[in-house]
Design an enzyme around this catalytic site. Structure first.
Site, PDB file in Angstrom:
ATOM      1  N   ARG A 285      -3.529   8.069   3.697  1.00  0.00           N
ATOM      2  CA  ARG A 285      -3.455   9.285   4.327  1.00  0.00           C
ATOM      3  C   ARG A 285      -2.500  10.098   4.775  1.00  0.00           C
ATOM      4  NH1 ARG A 285      -6.891   6.287   8.980  1.00  0.00           N
ATOM      5  NH2 ARG A 285      -5.724   4.675   8.084  1.00  0.00           N
TER       6      ARG A 285
ATOM      7  N   ASP B 289      -8.808  -2.420  -2.958  1.00  0.00           N
ATOM      8  CA  ASP B 289      -8.817  -3.151  -1.814  1.00  0.00           C
ATOM      9  C   ASP B 289      -9.074  -4.680  -1.901  1.00  0.00           C
ATOM     10  OD1 ASP B 289      -8.298  -2.253   0.996  1.00  0.00           O
ATOM     11  OD2 ASP B 289      -9.094  -4.129   1.347  1.00  0.00           O
TER      12      ASP B 289
ATOM     13  N   ARG C 270     -10.174  12.276   0.252  1.00  0.00           N
ATOM     14  CA  ARG C 270     -10.735  11.422   1.232  1.00  0.00           C
ATOM     15  C   ARG C 270     -11.969  12.135   1.996  1.00  0.00           C
ATOM     16  NH1 ARG C 270     -12.844   8.201   3.869  1.00  0.00           N
ATOM     17  NH2 ARG C 270     -11.843   6.229   4.897  1.00  0.00           N
TER      18      ARG C 270
ATOM     19  N   TYR D 178     -10.597 -12.739   7.261  1.00  0.00           N
ATOM     20  CA  TYR D 178     -11.505 -11.483   7.371  1.00  0.00           C
ATOM     21  C   TYR D 178     -12.705 -11.848   6.964  1.00  0.00           C
ATOM     22  CZ  TYR D 178      -8.107  -7.992   6.970  1.00  0.00           C
ATOM     23  OH  TYR D 178      -7.147  -7.196   7.022  1.00  0.00           O
TER      24      TYR D 178
ATOM     25  N   ARG E 287       1.068  -1.299  -0.005  1.00  0.00           N
ATOM     26  CA  ARG E 287      -0.214  -0.194   0.043  1.00  0.00           C
ATOM     27  C   ARG E 287       0.966   1.305  -0.097  1.00  0.00           C
ATOM     28  NH1 ARG E 287      -3.784   0.032   4.845  1.00  0.00           N
ATOM     29  NH2 ARG E 287      -3.311  -1.812   5.384  1.00  0.00           N
TER      30      ARG E 287
HETATM   31  O1  CP3 Z   1      -1.569   2.103  -2.205  1.00  0.00           O
HETATM   32  C1  CP3 Z   1      -2.219   1.904  -2.969  1.00  0.00           C
HETATM   33  O2  CP3 Z   1      -2.929   2.625  -3.633  1.00  0.00           O
HETATM   34  C2  CP3 Z   1      -2.461   0.212  -3.104  1.00  0.00           C
HETATM   35  C3  CP3 Z   1      -4.233   0.163  -2.862  1.00  0.00           C
HETATM   36  C4  CP3 Z   1      -4.263  -0.977  -1.601  1.00  0.00           C
HETATM   37  C5  CP3 Z   1      -5.198  -0.795  -0.619  1.00  0.00           C
HETATM   38  N1  CP3 Z   1      -5.364  -1.723   0.132  1.00  0.00           N
HETATM   39  C6  CP3 Z   1      -6.122   0.598  -0.388  1.00  0.00           C
HETATM   40  C7  CP3 Z   1      -6.426   0.862   1.057  1.00  0.00           C
HETATM   41  C8  CP3 Z   1      -3.793  -2.150  -1.431  1.00  0.00           C
HETATM   42  C9  CP3 Z   1      -2.568  -2.864  -2.085  1.00  0.00           C
HETATM   43  C10 CP3 Z   1      -4.516  -2.670  -0.187  1.00  0.00           C
HETATM   44  C11 CP3 Z   1      -4.310  -4.146   0.308  1.00  0.00           C
HETATM   45  C12 CP3 Z   1      -5.060  -4.465   1.604  1.00  0.00           C
HETATM   46  N2  CP3 Z   1      -5.992  -4.149   2.138  1.00  0.00           N
HETATM   47  C13 CP3 Z   1      -4.158  -5.446   2.380  1.00  0.00           C
HETATM   48  C14 CP3 Z   1      -2.779  -6.288   1.978  1.00  0.00           C
HETATM   49  C15 CP3 Z   1      -1.553  -5.269   2.099  1.00  0.00           C
HETATM   50  C16 CP3 Z   1      -1.295  -5.150   3.599  1.00  0.00           C
HETATM   51  O3  CP3 Z   1      -1.306  -3.886   4.028  1.00  0.00           O
HETATM   52  O4  CP3 Z   1      -0.909  -6.012   4.404  1.00  0.00           O
HETATM   53  C17 CP3 Z   1      -4.991  -5.559   3.285  1.00  0.00           C
HETATM   54  C18 CP3 Z   1      -4.682  -6.570   4.584  1.00  0.00           C
HETATM   55  C19 CP3 Z   1      -6.051  -4.734   3.506  1.00  0.00           C
HETATM   56  C20 CP3 Z   1      -7.469  -4.745   4.260  1.00  0.00           C
HETATM   57  C21 CP3 Z   1      -7.380  -3.231   4.684  1.00  0.00           C
HETATM   58  N3  CP3 Z   1      -7.990  -2.005   3.988  1.00  0.00           N
HETATM   59  C22 CP3 Z   1      -7.100  -2.495   6.032  1.00  0.00           C
HETATM   60  C23 CP3 Z   1      -6.114  -3.504   7.104  1.00  0.00           C
HETATM   61  C24 CP3 Z   1      -6.965  -1.302   5.932  1.00  0.00           C
HETATM   62  C25 CP3 Z   1      -6.808  -0.405   7.033  1.00  0.00           C
HETATM   63  C26 CP3 Z   1      -7.842   0.323   7.593  1.00  0.00           C
HETATM   64  C27 CP3 Z   1      -7.463   1.487   8.289  1.00  0.00           C
HETATM   65  O5  CP3 Z   1      -8.216   2.013   8.900  1.00  0.00           O
HETATM   66  O6  CP3 Z   1      -6.188   2.152   8.160  1.00  0.00           O
HETATM   67  C28 CP3 Z   1      -7.639  -0.994   4.860  1.00  0.00           C
HETATM   68  C29 CP3 Z   1      -8.090   0.549   3.965  1.00  0.00           C
HETATM   69  C30 CP3 Z   1      -7.345   0.779   3.085  1.00  0.00           C
HETATM   70  N4  CP3 Z   1      -7.245   0.138   1.906  1.00  0.00           N
HETATM   71  C31 CP3 Z   1      -6.521   2.148   2.833  1.00  0.00           C
HETATM   72  C32 CP3 Z   1      -6.093   2.038   1.670  1.00  0.00           C
HETATM   73  C33 CP3 Z   1      -5.307   3.302   1.049  1.00  0.00           C
HETATM   74  C34 CP3 Z   1      -6.772   3.179   3.956  1.00  0.00           C
HETATM   75  C35 CP3 Z   1      -7.720   4.013   3.438  1.00  0.00           C
HETATM   76  C36 CP3 Z   1      -7.880   5.337   4.202  1.00  0.00           C
HETATM   77  O7  CP3 Z   1      -7.718   5.380   5.602  1.00  0.00           O
HETATM   78  O8  CP3 Z   1      -8.450   6.410   3.711  1.00  0.00           O
END
Ligand code: CP3
Length: 325
Positions: free
Chosen positions: A6, A51, A15, A128, A2
């Site tokens: 943020r 995601d 966002r 999940y 990722r």
């Molecule tokens: O960086 C990028 O543009 C890639 C996009 C990407 C996202 N999720 C967007 C996202 C990728 C590659 C993922 C993969 C993902 N999602 C994984 C595997 C990678 C890893 O980090 O282990 C997992 C476990 C998830 C599930 C998930 N989605 C989690 C645990 C969270 C975090 C929740 C939080 O509160 O931070 C997300 C949300 C998410 N997906 C965000 C992003 C950019 C954060 C979004 C935000 O807060 O605005």
């Protein structure tokens, strides 16, 4: 990894206006967010903004990204009947927006910047689906694995088929590399990995390999699982910072296998000289051998200074170009 998120002001501005699911599902926004880190940091690859949980919707699962809580699943899979009633998602119909985002980004990117598509691995997604969100001990997941093998296999098989079709569709839409995220697989013993996970994840990598599509197999906390992950598939194995890069590479086997990693994302909050010395150590351990993708060991965290990340990308380019000369 990722790399959008943020920590970037451009991302936060979008966002504030949109929900996360809405951002993933609007190709113009998803394409813009995908390109934000490429423009700001000068990294070598873009990873599509989507995601790992999105394909679950097409299987009949309701997902929500609750503010400050992370992902929540409102209809978790707990019984054989739950697993049997899941559909195999149809990528072009259920995830058409990801395909459109890929096509948009692909048209925008310079030739020398790679476009990475991705999917979660069956185990991480099953966790999940069963737990209903993030978990600490994966109790419910392991309970089904150990006590109800048939339900486990039904679920893992449906996931594996859905994910294979999904990543192949991404390649047709412009993804040049596929990364499979088994982020939470490090909670398993090697014996359980071999028994309950490896055969299912191997199907996805087999389909990619048969078509000559390069792949990255990522997990965290996987020091002792690395040889098994390599056996399951992946041209490049992703590692976190809990193992020295050269030790990890030796475990994976240097013949034909590459490695991705492995800077601790929290180091990016430290003063620059420390960041630089840790990055240099990783590059020294990679020792200019072909097949190292420099990366963080896990996703970037909110609050990370963008300047430091940009300096890191610059340092990695500069140091690796003079290394060994
Ligand atoms: O960086 C990028 O543009 C890639 C996009 C990407 C996202 N999720 C967007 C996202 C990728 C590659 C993922 C993969 C993902 N999602 C994984 C595997 C990678 C890893 O980090 O282990 C997992 C476990 C998830 C599930 C998930 N989605 C989690 C645990 C969270 C975090 C929740 C939080 O509160 O931070 C997300 C949300 C998410 N997906 C965000 C992003 C950019 C954060 C979004 C935000 O807060 O605005």
């Amino acid at each position: 990894m990722r790399q959008a998120g943020r920590y970037m002001a451009e991302y936060r501005r979008l966002r504030e206006k949109y929900g996360l699911l809405q951002m993933f599902k609007t190709p113009e926004i998803a394409a813009e967010v995908t390109l934000q880190p490429v423009k700001a940091l000068d990294v070598d690859a873009a990873i599509i903004f989507a995601d790992i949980l999105l394909p679950l919707e097409g299987m009949g699962i309701t997902i929500e990204f609750a503010e400050g809580e992370g992902p929540v699943i409102h209809n978790p899979v707990r019984t054989r009947k739950d697993a049997e009633s899941l559909r195999a998602a149809q990528p072009e119909e259920d995830l058409g927006y990801v395909m459109e985002s890929l096509a948009l980004v692909s048209a925008e990117l310079a030739d020398e910047v790679a476009l990475i598509g991705f999917a979660g691995a069956p185990f991480t997604l099953a966790s999940y689906m069963i737990e209903g969100g993030s978990s600490r001990n994966y109790l419910l997941t392991k309970k089904i694995m150990y006590e109800d093998r048939e339900t486990w296999d039904i679920l893992m098989d449906k996931l594996s088929r859905t994910l294979t079709a999904y990543v192949l569709a991404q390649v047709r839409s412009g993804a040049q590399v596929i990364q499979i995220f088994d982020s939470w697989v490090g909670c398993l013993s090697p014996a359980d990995y071999m028994e309950y996970v490896l055969p299912h994840v191997a199907g996805i990598f087999g389909a990619l390999k048969a078509r000559g599509i390069p792949s990255i197999h990522f997990g965290t906390g996987t020091a002792d699982l690395l040889p098994l992950m390599r056996a399951a598939g992946g041209d490049i194995i992703g590692v976190d910072w809990r193992t020295f890069l050269d030790d990890a590479w030796a475990r994976v086997g240097t013949a034909g296998a590459g490695i991705q990693g492995n800077l601790d994302p929290v180091i990016l909050m430290a003063p620059w000289p420390l960041v630089k010395s840790r990055a240099k150590d990783i590059l020294d351990r990679a020792a200019s051998r072909p097949g190292h993708i420099f990366n963080l060991g896990h996703g970037i965290l909110p609050g990370t200074p963008v300047d430091i990340v940009r300096s890191l990308a610059h340092f990695v380019h500069e140091y690796s170009s003079v290394q060994g000369k």
